[in-house]
Every structure is written in structure tokens, then in C-alpha cells.
Design an enzyme around this catalytic site. Sequence first.
Site, mmCIF file in Angstrom:
data_model
loop_
_atom_site.group_PDB
_atom_site.id
_atom_site.type_symbol
_atom_site.label_atom_id
_atom_site.label_comp_id
_atom_site.label_asym_id
_atom_site.label_seq_id
_atom_site.Cartn_x
_atom_site.Cartn_y
_atom_site.Cartn_z
ATOM 1 C CB SER A 174 -0.935 -0.052 1.209
ATOM 2 O OG SER A 174 -1.740 1.090 1.279
ATOM 3 C CE1 TYR A 188 -0.192 5.162 -5.162
ATOM 4 C CE2 TYR A 188 0.022 6.616 -3.267
ATOM 5 C CZ TYR A 188 0.459 5.525 -4.000
ATOM 6 O OH TYR A 188 1.551 4.819 -3.568
ATOM 7 C CE LYS A 192 -0.537 1.958 -3.706
ATOM 8 N NZ LYS A 192 0.069 0.658 -4.054
HETATM 9 N N1 LIG Z 1 7.975 5.351 -4.504
HETATM 10 C C1 LIG Z 1 7.191 5.774 -3.548
HETATM 11 O O1 LIG Z 1 7.334 6.917 -3.073
HETATM 12 C C2 LIG Z 1 6.161 4.880 -2.957
HETATM 13 C C3 LIG Z 1 5.644 3.798 -3.653
HETATM 14 N N2 LIG Z 1 4.659 3.030 -3.083
HETATM 15 C C4 LIG Z 1 4.098 1.904 -3.803
HETATM 16 O O2 LIG Z 1 5.114 0.955 -4.070
HETATM 17 C C5 LIG Z 1 4.866 0.288 -5.283
HETATM 18 C C6 LIG Z 1 6.085 0.383 -6.175
HETATM 19 O O3 LIG Z 1 6.368 1.736 -6.419
HETATM 20 P P1 LIG Z 1 7.703 2.224 -7.134
HETATM 21 O O4 LIG Z 1 8.741 1.197 -6.983
HETATM 22 O O5 LIG Z 1 7.952 3.588 -6.687
HETATM 23 O O6 LIG Z 1 7.179 2.286 -8.645
HETATM 24 P P2 LIG Z 1 7.923 2.250 -10.056
HETATM 25 O O7 LIG Z 1 7.109 3.116 -10.961
HETATM 26 O O8 LIG Z 1 9.373 2.522 -9.946
HETATM 27 O O9 LIG Z 1 7.689 0.718 -10.510
HETATM 28 C C7 LIG Z 1 6.394 0.253 -10.709
HETATM 29 C C8 LIG Z 1 6.419 -1.188 -11.159
HETATM 30 O O10 LIG Z 1 5.082 -1.629 -11.393
HETATM 31 C C9 LIG Z 1 4.958 -2.097 -12.742
HETATM 32 N N3 LIG Z 1 3.624 -1.806 -13.247
HETATM 33 C C10 LIG Z 1 3.022 -0.599 -13.339
HETATM 34 N N4 LIG Z 1 1.816 -0.724 -13.909
HETATM 35 C C11 LIG Z 1 1.638 -2.038 -14.176
HETATM 36 C C12 LIG Z 1 0.605 -2.787 -14.784
HETATM 37 N N5 LIG Z 1 -0.519 -2.201 -15.230
HETATM 38 N N6 LIG Z 1 0.750 -4.127 -14.905
HETATM 39 C C13 LIG Z 1 1.881 -4.726 -14.466
HETATM 40 N N7 LIG Z 1 2.894 -4.064 -13.885
HETATM 41 C C14 LIG Z 1 2.786 -2.738 -13.758
HETATM 42 C C15 LIG Z 1 6.066 -1.358 -13.487
HETATM 43 O O11 LIG Z 1 6.482 -1.998 -14.668
HETATM 44 P P3 LIG Z 1 5.851 -1.638 -16.136
HETATM 45 O O12 LIG Z 1 5.681 -0.163 -16.194
HETATM 46 O O13 LIG Z 1 6.799 -2.195 -17.134
HETATM 47 O O14 LIG Z 1 4.540 -2.354 -16.165
HETATM 48 C C16 LIG Z 1 7.175 -1.390 -12.453
HETATM 49 O O15 LIG Z 1 7.803 -2.629 -12.443
HETATM 50 C C17 LIG Z 1 3.611 0.921 -5.858
HETATM 51 O O16 LIG Z 1 2.506 0.128 -5.525
HETATM 52 C C18 LIG Z 1 3.536 2.261 -5.162
HETATM 53 O O17 LIG Z 1 2.222 2.735 -5.072
HETATM 54 C C19 LIG Z 1 4.194 3.274 -1.836
HETATM 55 C C20 LIG Z 1 4.676 4.329 -1.106
HETATM 56 C C21 LIG Z 1 5.687 5.218 -1.620
HETATM 57 C C1 LIG Z 2 0.420 10.218 14.919
HETATM 58 C C2 LIG Z 2 0.567 10.098 13.552
HETATM 59 C C3 LIG Z 2 1.883 10.353 12.953
HETATM 60 C C4 LIG Z 2 1.949 10.548 11.625
HETATM 61 C C5 LIG Z 2 2.951 10.865 10.661
HETATM 62 C C6 LIG Z 2 2.223 11.152 9.416
HETATM 63 C C7 LIG Z 2 2.978 11.173 8.202
HETATM 64 C C8 LIG Z 2 2.061 11.073 6.990
HETATM 65 C C9 LIG Z 2 2.768 11.305 5.745
HETATM 66 C C10 LIG Z 2 2.097 10.712 4.561
HETATM 67 C C11 LIG Z 2 3.039 10.540 3.444
HETATM 68 C C12 LIG Z 2 2.422 9.960 2.229
HETATM 69 C C13 LIG Z 2 3.483 9.484 1.288
HETATM 70 C C14 LIG Z 2 2.926 8.852 0.083
HETATM 71 C C15 LIG Z 2 3.992 8.144 -0.693
HETATM 72 C C16 LIG Z 2 3.498 7.601 -1.951
HETATM 73 O O1 LIG Z 2 2.825 6.616 -1.963
HETATM 74 C C17 LIG Z 2 3.817 8.374 -3.159
HETATM 75 N N1 LIG Z 2 5.193 8.741 -3.235
HETATM 76 C C18 LIG Z 2 3.446 7.647 -4.378
HETATM 77 O O2 LIG Z 2 4.237 6.590 -4.540
#
Ligand SMILES: NC(=O)C1=CN([C@@H]2O[C@H](COP(=O)(O)OP(=O)(O)OC[C@H]3O[C@@H](n4cnc5c(N)ncnc54)[C@H](OP(=O)(O)O)[C@@H]3O)[C@@H](O)[C@H]2O)C=CC1
Ligand SMILES: CCCCCCCCCCCCCCCC(=O)[C@@H](N)CO
Length: 332
Positions: A174, A188, A192
Site C-alpha cells: 500500500s 491514489y 490504497k
Molecule cells: N515510490 C514511492 O514513493 C512509494 C511507492 N509506493 C508503492 O510501491 C509500489 C512500487 O512503487 P515504485 O517502486 O515507486 O514504482 P515504479 O514506478 O518505480 O515501478 C512500478 C512497477 O510496477 C509495474 N507496473 C506498473 N503498472 C503495471 C501494470 N498495469 N501491470 C503490471 N505491472 C505494472 C512497473 O512496470 P511496467 O511499467 O513495465 O509495467 C514497475 O515494475 C507501488 O505500488 C507504489 O504505489 C508506496 C509508497 C511510496
Molecule cells: C500520529 C501520527 C503520525 C503521523 C505521521 C504522518 C505522516 C504522513 C505522511 C504521509 C506521506 C504519504 C506518502 C505517500 C507516498 C506515496 O505513496 C507516493 N510517493 C506515491 O508513490
Amino acid sequence: MADAYFSLFTLIVLIPLALIAFLYFLVRPRPVKIPIKNRHVFITGGSSGIGLALAHHAAAQGSRVSILARSRNKLEEARNAVRLATGIDVSVFAADVRDYDAVKRAVDEAGPIDVLLLNHGVFVALELEKQELSEVKFTLDVNLMGSFNLIKAALPAMRTRKDPQQPVSIALVSSQAGQVGIYGYAAYSASKFGLRGLAEALQQEVIADNIHVSLIFPPDTDTPGFAEENKRKPELTKIIASSSGAMKPEEVAQKTFDGIKSGSFIIPCNLEGIALSLATAGLSPQRSFLMATVEVLAAGILRIAGLCFQWTWYTSIEKWHNQRKAGSPQRS
Ligand SMILES: NC(=O)C1=CN([C@@H]2O[C@H](COP(=O)(O)OP(=O)(O)OC[C@H]3O[C@@H](n4cnc5c(N)ncnc54)[C@H](OP(=O)(O)O)[C@@H]3O)[C@@H](O)[C@H]2O)C=CC1
Ligand SMILES: CCCCCCCCCCCCCCCC(=O)[C@@H](N)CO
């Protein structure tokens, strides 16, 4: 005097001890350990960012690893990178998680899965008013429906696996934006938060098959997807999200597998994440009586902390609007 000491003793020692003992017997489901060595870990979105770090980690830990994503090129690059670093060959599957038939073929070909790690995800930070409905739908289709597709495809074989005594895992990535709604993340965050409902319900349905569900909540993480997202991110999204520190994908991968192996339902990744998870414990299952104790004792004060964060966020929003008003040409 002795009476006062006794009351104090009761308050700070006996009551918490009684609480810990009570929670020790209460928590359900019971704790479980899920090994990953020599087991099949199937990672969606395994070609980039967090998913690629998860693949590296699992390969280095002696798992058999499969990764699935859309772009075959990125998959091949990821396979080469993991081979170079660990000497291990991962299997790659090119499929869009939105396409159930393609996902089903990939899962069947990959063979029985021990750890299904749903990490694929798309994210565009934008005010809902500026976002096309088609992009909202795309976000929900990939992040939420895509996860349903994978689970529906993989679950039958996971249930009927050879060794039902060995616990297996379904883990969903998530986001902290899946624990609290954040400006710019209407679509988004909805996708999630949706994963949490899915995970809570699913855990009740699969516990009898010794299948254990985990939810991972990373903060901003330094990935290709994050770099792309930052190119056009609303100022307020950045300000509010910076309440939680940023992480490297390798650190998130480490926390993820620590959490999966210890059977945690909720897996926070950093200190802010732990606070956020305590503050939003809700009615999620909790297997650890110690964590349950902390949740109970910290609930009140964390609600206050949460309200303080809301205060800072709404103050930022107000300031930002005031600045915009002051900066724009006055109407006569
Ligand atoms: N980076 C961040 O700040 C954060 C990320 N997350 C979550 O972590 C996960 C990974 O993120 P992150 O590593 O940053 O993302 P990236 O964009 O770097 O990588 C995403 C991956 O998902 C694949 N993907 C995307 N769409 C599809 C699809 N329709 N079917 C199959 N594969 C797919 C991509 O490959 P391709 O495009 O080739 O399909 C790639 O391998 C996500 O779920 C994101 O929401 C959560 C919190 C913070
Ligand atoms: C008592 C409570 C304490 C709380 C601390 C709160 C902090 C909240 C911050 C939320 C950050 C959201 C990041 C999303 C990242 C993400 O998913 C995107 N980068 C897309 O990938």
C-alpha cells in the site's frame, strides 16, 4: 502512605501487566513465522524501484523469484541486474495486471507460489479537479483491480498446495497515503485504502488454509516512479508528504521481508510509519500481544498527535491559499 504507594504500584505495574497477560491470550490470529528461503516469491512490479529491490532481496535470501510487469525490456534489465548481483536467475513474466487472462497464464506458468507480493502500482499526484476521470479509473484499475486479478489467479493453487502445514503469504504494498488521505492523492489514496479492505476481509477467508496476509505502508521512496511523480507534483502534496521521511527501496525491501517473515498484518517502514500505524490500528488483526499492548496504551496520545499533524497540514493549506491570493493581481 503505604496505601498511596500501593495505588501507584497498581497503576503503573499491575494494570499494564494484567493488560499484557490478557492480550497475550486474546490476540488473533496467532503469531506465525513464514520462511522465504527455498520458496517461490512472486513479485508484481518487480522490474523497477521497490519491486526490483524486493527481487534482489529475495534472490539474495535464497528464494526462487518470479517478477511480473508490462515492459519486457525492463524485465530483462531487471533479470540481468539480479543475476549480476546474486548469481540467481529470476523468471520474468510480461503482463498487464489489468488483464486477467494474461495474469492467469503467467501465474500458471510460474508454478505454485509461496509468497505473492503485490507491489505493482501507478501514482500521479494531482488535485482531483485537474485530474481526468480516465486517470482516476486507470489508478483504481491497476492498483486495486489488478490486485484482485492476481489474487483470484493465484489463490486456488496456493490453497491446494502440496504442504498445507507450511504457511504461505499474500502481501500487498500500500502506502502511507493508504493510511491517511493526502492532498493530491484522491484517486491514489482511494486505491490504497481499498487494498486494506481487501486485505482485512481476505485474511478472514484464508486463515483456515494457513495463508497469511500482510499490508506494507512505505513513505516516499526513491524510485524511478517517484522521480517521475515529482516532475509535476502539487506543492502541497510535497509539503504534507514530507511529514514522513523518505526511504531507499532497499530499506523498504528489508522492512517488507522482515514483516512478511514474522507474519505481521500491518508493516510500517519507518518511525513515522510506526506512529501512523499505531494511530490507525482500527480493527485490523494484530498477532503480536506486545504490539497490541502498545496500541492500547498509546491510543489516546496518538489521537492527539494525529490531530496535531492535521493542524499543521490545514495550516499549510491555508497559508498556501493566502499566498496565492496575495500574489495574484488584484481585481478592481
Ligand atoms: N515510490 C514511492 O514513493 C512509494 C511507492 N509506493 C508503492 O510501491 C509500489 C512500487 O512503487 P515504485 O517502486 O515507486 O514504482 P515504479 O514506478 O518505480 O515501478 C512500478 C512497477 O510496477 C509495474 N507496473 C506498473 N503498472 C503495471 C501494470 N498495469 N501491470 C503490471 N505491472 C505494472 C512497473 O512496470 P511496467 O511499467 O513495465 O509495467 C514497475 O515494475 C507501488 O505500488 C507504489 O504505489 C508506496 C509508497 C511510496
Ligand atoms: C500520529 C501520527 C503520525 C503521523 C505521521 C504522518 C505522516 C504522513 C505522511 C504521509 C506521506 C504519504 C506518502 C505517500 C507516498 C506515496 O505513496 C507516493 N510517493 C506515491 O508513490
